[in-house]
Enzyme design. Structure first.
Site, short mmCIF file in Angstrom:
data_model
loop_
_atom_site.label_atom_id
_atom_site.label_comp_id
_atom_site.label_asym_id
_atom_site.label_seq_id
_atom_site.Cartn_x
_atom_site.Cartn_y
_atom_site.Cartn_z
CB THR A 28 -0.88 -0.02 1.27
OG1 THR A 28 -1.86 -1.02 1.11
CG2 THR A 28 -1.56 1.33 1.54
NE ARG A 87 -10.74 -5.10 3.65
CZ ARG A 87 -9.59 -4.44 3.69
NH1 ARG A 87 -9.17 -3.81 2.62
NH2 ARG A 87 -8.86 -4.42 4.77
N GLY A 111 -11.51 -1.16 2.96
CA GLY A 111 -10.63 -1.09 4.13
C GLY A 111 -10.58 0.30 4.72
CB THR A 139 0.28 0.83 5.43
OG1 THR A 139 0.27 -0.44 4.77
CG2 THR A 139 1.60 0.98 6.16
N GLY A 140 -1.52 -1.36 6.95
CA GLY A 140 -1.66 -2.52 7.84
C GLY A 140 -3.04 -3.11 7.66
CB THR A 141 -4.77 -5.90 9.32
OG1 THR A 141 -3.62 -6.68 8.99
CG2 THR A 141 -6.02 -6.72 9.07
N GLY A 142 -6.40 -3.00 7.85
CA GLY A 142 -7.41 -1.97 8.09
C GLY A 142 -8.64 -2.49 8.83
N1 ASP Z 1 -4.73 -0.86 5.09
C1 ASP Z 1 -4.95 -1.53 3.84
C2 ASP Z 1 -6.29 -2.23 3.89
O1 ASP Z 1 -6.63 -2.78 4.91
C3 ASP Z 1 -3.91 -2.53 3.49
C4 ASP Z 1 -2.50 -2.08 3.70
O2 ASP Z 1 -2.24 -1.04 4.25
O3 ASP Z 1 -1.59 -2.79 3.28
O4 ASP Z 1 -6.96 -2.26 2.89
#
Ligand code: ASP
Length: 269
Positions: A209, A237, A239, A260-263
Protein backbone atom coordinates in the site's frame (compact mmCIF):
# COMPACT_ATOMS: atom_id res chain seq x y z
CA UNK A 1 14.14 21.25 1.65
CA UNK A 2 14.00 18.10 3.71
CA UNK A 3 12.85 14.71 2.73
CA UNK A 4 12.90 11.42 4.51
CA UNK A 5 13.33 8.19 2.63
CA UNK A 6 11.40 6.01 4.94
CA UNK A 7 11.31 3.02 2.66
CA UNK A 8 13.44 0.87 4.92
CA UNK A 9 11.73 1.90 8.09
CA UNK A 10 8.36 1.49 6.52
CA UNK A 11 9.05 -1.87 4.97
CA UNK A 12 10.08 -2.93 8.43
CA UNK A 13 6.86 -1.80 10.00
CA UNK A 14 4.75 -4.41 11.73
CA UNK A 15 0.99 -4.68 11.47
CA UNK A 16 0.31 -0.97 11.54
CA UNK A 17 2.52 1.76 10.23
CA UNK A 18 1.43 5.29 10.81
CA UNK A 19 3.30 8.26 9.42
CA UNK A 20 2.70 11.59 11.02
CA UNK A 21 3.86 15.15 10.56
CA UNK A 22 2.87 17.76 13.07
CA UNK A 23 2.77 21.52 12.78
CA UNK A 24 3.29 23.43 16.00
CA UNK A 25 2.54 26.96 14.94
CA UNK A 26 1.01 28.09 11.66
CA UNK A 27 2.79 31.48 11.90
CA UNK A 28 6.29 30.01 11.59
CA UNK A 29 8.24 29.84 8.33
CA UNK A 30 8.13 26.35 6.98
CA UNK A 31 10.72 24.21 5.36
CA UNK A 32 8.77 21.91 3.03
CA UNK A 33 8.84 18.22 3.88
CA UNK A 34 7.53 15.13 2.16
CA UNK A 35 7.37 11.65 3.69
CA UNK A 36 6.18 8.54 1.87
CA UNK A 37 5.56 4.90 2.71
CA UNK A 38 5.33 1.78 0.60
CA UNK A 39 3.25 -0.36 2.89
CA UNK A 40 3.76 -2.68 5.78
CA UNK A 41 4.44 -6.42 5.97
CA UNK A 42 8.09 -5.82 5.14
CA UNK A 43 9.82 -7.68 7.93
CA UNK A 44 10.27 -10.62 5.60
CA UNK A 45 11.28 -8.72 2.44
CA UNK A 46 14.29 -10.26 0.76
CA UNK A 47 17.14 -7.97 -0.32
CA UNK A 48 15.97 -8.29 -3.91
CA UNK A 49 12.36 -7.48 -3.05
CA UNK A 50 13.58 -4.45 -1.16
CA UNK A 51 15.82 -3.33 -3.99
CA UNK A 52 13.15 -3.33 -6.70
CA UNK A 53 11.00 -1.11 -4.51
CA UNK A 54 13.73 1.29 -3.49
CA UNK A 55 14.06 3.02 -6.90
CA UNK A 56 10.36 3.81 -7.36
CA UNK A 57 10.25 5.04 -3.75
CA UNK A 58 13.05 7.48 -4.56
CA UNK A 59 11.30 8.51 -7.77
CA UNK A 60 8.10 9.18 -5.84
CA UNK A 61 9.91 11.25 -3.23
CA UNK A 62 11.59 13.29 -5.95
CA UNK A 63 8.28 13.87 -7.73
CA UNK A 64 6.72 15.21 -4.53
CA UNK A 65 9.81 17.18 -3.68
CA UNK A 66 9.87 18.83 -7.13
CA UNK A 67 6.36 20.15 -6.55
CA UNK A 68 7.30 21.59 -3.16
CA UNK A 69 10.53 23.13 -4.46
CA UNK A 70 8.58 25.08 -7.05
CA UNK A 71 6.40 26.44 -4.27
CA UNK A 72 3.56 24.00 -5.00
CA UNK A 73 1.03 22.85 -2.46
CA UNK A 74 1.26 19.90 -0.10
CA UNK A 75 -1.84 18.52 -1.86
CA UNK A 76 -0.10 18.53 -5.25
CA UNK A 77 3.06 17.06 -3.73
CA UNK A 78 1.33 14.05 -2.17
CA UNK A 79 -0.67 13.49 -5.36
CA UNK A 80 2.49 13.50 -7.49
CA UNK A 81 4.28 11.06 -5.18
CA UNK A 82 1.34 8.66 -4.98
CA UNK A 83 0.88 8.63 -8.77
CA UNK A 84 4.45 7.40 -9.28
CA UNK A 85 3.82 4.47 -6.94
CA UNK A 86 0.39 3.73 -8.42
CA UNK A 87 2.05 3.39 -11.83
CA UNK A 88 4.72 1.00 -10.54
CA UNK A 89 3.72 -2.69 -10.61
CA UNK A 90 5.63 -3.46 -7.42
CA UNK A 91 3.21 -1.65 -5.16
CA UNK A 92 -0.26 -2.61 -4.07
CA UNK A 93 -1.87 0.49 -5.53
CA UNK A 94 -2.99 1.19 -9.09
CA UNK A 95 -1.02 -1.15 -11.39
CA UNK A 96 0.03 -4.08 -9.21
CA UNK A 97 -2.99 -4.03 -6.91
CA UNK A 98 -3.86 -7.26 -5.12
CA UNK A 99 -6.82 -9.44 -6.13
CA UNK A 100 -10.15 -9.96 -4.41
CA UNK A 101 -11.28 -13.53 -3.73
CA UNK A 102 -13.22 -13.43 -7.03
CA UNK A 103 -10.22 -12.26 -9.03
CA UNK A 104 -11.03 -8.55 -9.35
CA UNK A 105 -8.83 -5.57 -8.53
CA UNK A 106 -10.79 -3.07 -6.44
CA UNK A 107 -8.95 0.09 -5.54
CA UNK A 108 -9.32 2.39 -2.56
CA UNK A 109 -7.71 5.84 -2.21
CA UNK A 110 -8.14 9.02 -0.25
CA UNK A 111 -6.66 12.48 0.16
CA UNK A 112 -7.10 15.22 2.74
CA UNK A 113 -6.17 18.89 2.72
CA UNK A 114 -5.07 20.01 6.18
CA UNK A 115 -5.68 23.69 5.45
CA UNK A 116 -9.39 23.35 4.68
CA UNK A 117 -10.01 19.90 6.17
CA UNK A 118 -11.67 19.01 2.87
CA UNK A 119 -11.19 15.43 1.78
CA UNK A 120 -12.11 13.02 -0.99
CA UNK A 121 -11.98 9.27 -1.43
CA UNK A 122 -12.90 6.46 -3.80
CA UNK A 123 -13.48 2.85 -2.85
CA UNK A 124 -13.86 -0.33 -4.92
CA UNK A 125 -12.91 1.52 -8.11
CA UNK A 126 -12.20 -0.96 -10.91
CA UNK A 127 -11.21 1.20 -13.85
CA UNK A 128 -9.49 4.38 -12.66
CA UNK A 129 -5.83 4.16 -13.63
CA UNK A 130 -4.78 6.50 -10.82
CA UNK A 131 -7.28 6.20 -8.00
CA UNK A 132 -5.69 9.11 -6.12
CA UNK A 133 -6.94 11.39 -8.92
CA UNK A 134 -10.40 9.92 -8.40
CA UNK A 135 -10.15 10.83 -4.71
CA UNK A 136 -9.22 14.41 -5.61
CA UNK A 137 -12.16 14.58 -8.00
CA UNK A 138 -14.55 13.58 -5.25
CA UNK A 139 -13.11 16.37 -3.10
CA UNK A 140 -13.01 19.02 -5.82
CA UNK A 141 -16.09 18.27 -7.90
CA UNK A 142 -18.70 16.81 -5.56
CA UNK A 143 -20.17 17.61 -2.18
CA UNK A 144 -19.37 14.07 -0.99
CA UNK A 145 -16.35 12.66 0.76
CA UNK A 146 -16.40 9.02 -0.37
CA UNK A 147 -17.78 7.57 -3.60
CA UNK A 148 -17.60 3.80 -4.16
CA UNK A 149 -17.86 1.23 -6.94
CA UNK A 150 -19.50 2.02 -10.25
CA UNK A 151 -20.23 5.56 -9.07
CA UNK A 152 -16.54 6.23 -8.57
CA UNK A 153 -15.66 4.88 -12.02
CA UNK A 154 -18.48 6.88 -13.60
CA UNK A 155 -17.41 10.12 -11.93
CA UNK A 156 -13.82 9.58 -13.08
CA UNK A 157 -14.84 8.79 -16.65
CA UNK A 158 -17.16 11.78 -16.88
CA UNK A 159 -14.35 14.04 -15.69
CA UNK A 160 -11.82 12.78 -18.19
CA UNK A 161 -9.56 10.70 -15.97
CA UNK A 162 -7.64 7.92 -17.68
CA UNK A 163 -9.71 4.74 -17.50
CA UNK A 164 -8.35 1.21 -17.96
CA UNK A 165 -9.59 -2.38 -18.25
CA UNK A 166 -9.22 -4.66 -15.27
CA UNK A 167 -6.41 -6.45 -17.10
CA UNK A 168 -4.25 -3.33 -16.77
CA UNK A 169 -3.93 -4.06 -13.04
CA UNK A 170 -2.85 -7.69 -13.55
CA UNK A 171 0.54 -8.80 -12.25
CA UNK A 172 1.56 -12.43 -12.08
CA UNK A 173 2.96 -12.22 -8.56
CA UNK A 174 -0.28 -10.80 -7.17
CA UNK A 175 -2.26 -13.45 -9.04
CA UNK A 176 -0.01 -16.18 -7.62
CA UNK A 177 -0.40 -14.68 -4.16
CA UNK A 178 -4.17 -15.01 -4.52
CA UNK A 179 -3.86 -18.69 -5.48
CA UNK A 180 -1.56 -19.33 -2.51
CA UNK A 181 -3.89 -17.50 -0.16
CA UNK A 182 -6.81 -19.57 -1.39
CA UNK A 183 -4.90 -22.85 -0.98
CA UNK A 184 -3.83 -21.88 2.50
CA UNK A 185 -7.33 -20.82 3.42
CA UNK A 186 -8.75 -24.11 2.21
CA UNK A 187 -6.16 -26.05 4.12
CA UNK A 188 -6.68 -24.10 7.29
CA UNK A 189 -10.43 -24.21 7.05
CA UNK A 190 -10.22 -27.98 6.86
CA UNK A 191 -8.39 -28.22 10.14
CA UNK A 192 -9.35 -27.66 13.74
CA UNK A 193 -6.49 -25.22 14.04
CA UNK A 194 -8.06 -22.88 11.50
CA UNK A 195 -10.97 -22.15 13.79
CA UNK A 196 -8.56 -20.49 16.19
CA UNK A 197 -6.41 -18.66 13.63
CA UNK A 198 -8.92 -16.86 11.50
CA UNK A 199 -6.67 -13.84 10.94
CA UNK A 200 -3.67 -15.56 9.46
CA UNK A 201 -5.18 -16.97 6.34
CA UNK A 202 -3.36 -14.89 3.81
CA UNK A 203 -0.02 -15.07 2.12
CA UNK A 204 1.65 -11.66 2.70
CA UNK A 205 -1.73 -10.08 2.20
CA UNK A 206 -0.96 -6.41 2.09
CA UNK A 207 2.55 -5.75 0.92
CA UNK A 208 2.79 -2.42 -0.84
CA UNK A 209 0.00 0.00 0.00
CA UNK A 210 1.31 3.51 -0.59
CA UNK A 211 1.00 6.74 1.34
CA UNK A 212 2.39 10.26 1.43
CA UNK A 213 2.22 13.22 3.75
CA UNK A 214 3.63 16.67 3.07
CA UNK A 215 4.12 20.10 4.55
CA UNK A 216 4.41 23.00 2.10
CA UNK A 217 6.09 26.38 2.45
CA UNK A 218 2.82 27.94 3.59
CA UNK A 219 2.55 25.53 6.50
CA UNK A 220 -0.22 23.51 4.91
CA UNK A 221 -0.35 19.78 5.51
CA UNK A 222 -1.80 17.09 3.24
CA UNK A 223 -2.09 13.33 3.44
CA UNK A 224 -2.92 10.67 0.84
CA UNK A 225 -3.18 6.88 0.73
CA UNK A 226 -3.80 4.44 -2.13
CA UNK A 227 -4.22 0.66 -2.05
CA UNK A 228 -5.64 -2.44 -3.65
CA UNK A 229 -6.53 -3.60 -0.13
CA UNK A 230 -5.68 -7.11 0.99
CA UNK A 231 -5.13 -10.25 -1.08
CA UNK A 232 -8.19 -12.52 -1.08
CA UNK A 233 -10.37 -9.84 0.46
CA UNK A 234 -14.08 -10.32 -0.24
CA UNK A 235 -15.22 -8.57 -3.40
CA UNK A 236 -16.83 -5.38 -2.12
CA UNK A 237 -14.70 -5.18 1.01
CA UNK A 238 -13.61 -1.63 1.83
CA UNK A 239 -10.63 -1.09 4.13
CA UNK A 240 -9.36 1.85 6.13
CA UNK A 241 -7.52 3.56 3.28
CA UNK A 242 -10.49 5.47 1.82
CA UNK A 243 -11.90 6.28 5.26
CA UNK A 244 -10.99 9.79 6.37
CA UNK A 245 -9.94 9.71 10.01
CA UNK A 246 -8.91 6.08 9.73
CA UNK A 247 -6.41 5.50 6.88
CA UNK A 248 -5.81 9.15 6.07
CA UNK A 249 -6.06 12.39 7.99
CA UNK A 250 -4.62 15.92 7.78
CA UNK A 251 -5.26 19.03 9.80
CA UNK A 252 -2.93 22.04 9.86
CA UNK A 253 -3.55 22.44 13.58
CA UNK A 254 -2.42 18.97 14.45
CA UNK A 255 -1.12 16.24 12.16
CA UNK A 256 -0.98 14.54 8.75
CA UNK A 257 -1.23 10.75 8.75
CA UNK A 258 -1.27 7.90 6.22
CA UNK A 259 -1.72 4.39 7.59
CA UNK A 260 -0.94 0.91 6.37
CA UNK A 261 -1.66 -2.52 7.84
CA UNK A 262 -4.74 -4.63 8.45
CA UNK A 263 -7.41 -1.97 8.09
CA UNK A 264 -10.19 -4.29 9.22
CA UNK A 265 -8.64 -4.16 12.67
CA UNK A 266 -7.52 -0.60 13.16
CA UNK A 267 -10.36 1.17 11.35
CA UNK A 268 -12.43 0.38 14.46
CA UNK A 269 -10.31 2.60 16.62
N1 ASP B 1 -4.73 -0.86 5.09
C1 ASP B 1 -4.95 -1.53 3.84
C2 ASP B 1 -6.29 -2.23 3.89
O1 ASP B 1 -6.63 -2.78 4.91
C3 ASP B 1 -3.91 -2.53 3.49
C4 ASP B 1 -2.50 -2.08 3.70
O2 ASP B 1 -2.24 -1.04 4.25
O3 ASP B 1 -1.59 -2.79 3.28
O4 ASP B 1 -6.96 -2.26 2.89
Amino acid sequence: MKHFSLSKAVFMAASLALLGLTVANAQEKFSPVIVIHGGTSGLDLTKEEFKIREEPMKKALLAGQAVLEKGGSAMDAVTAAIMVLEDDPNFNAGKGAVFTSDGFNELDASIMDGSTKKAGAVAMARHIKNPILGARLVMDKTWHTLVAGEGADKLAKENGLEMVDQKYFFTQFRYDALQKAKEKQKLLLDSEKAKKTSLNLHERPYLGTVGAIALDKNGNLAAATSTGGMTNKMTGRIGDSPIIGSGTYADNDSVAVSCTGTGDIYMRV
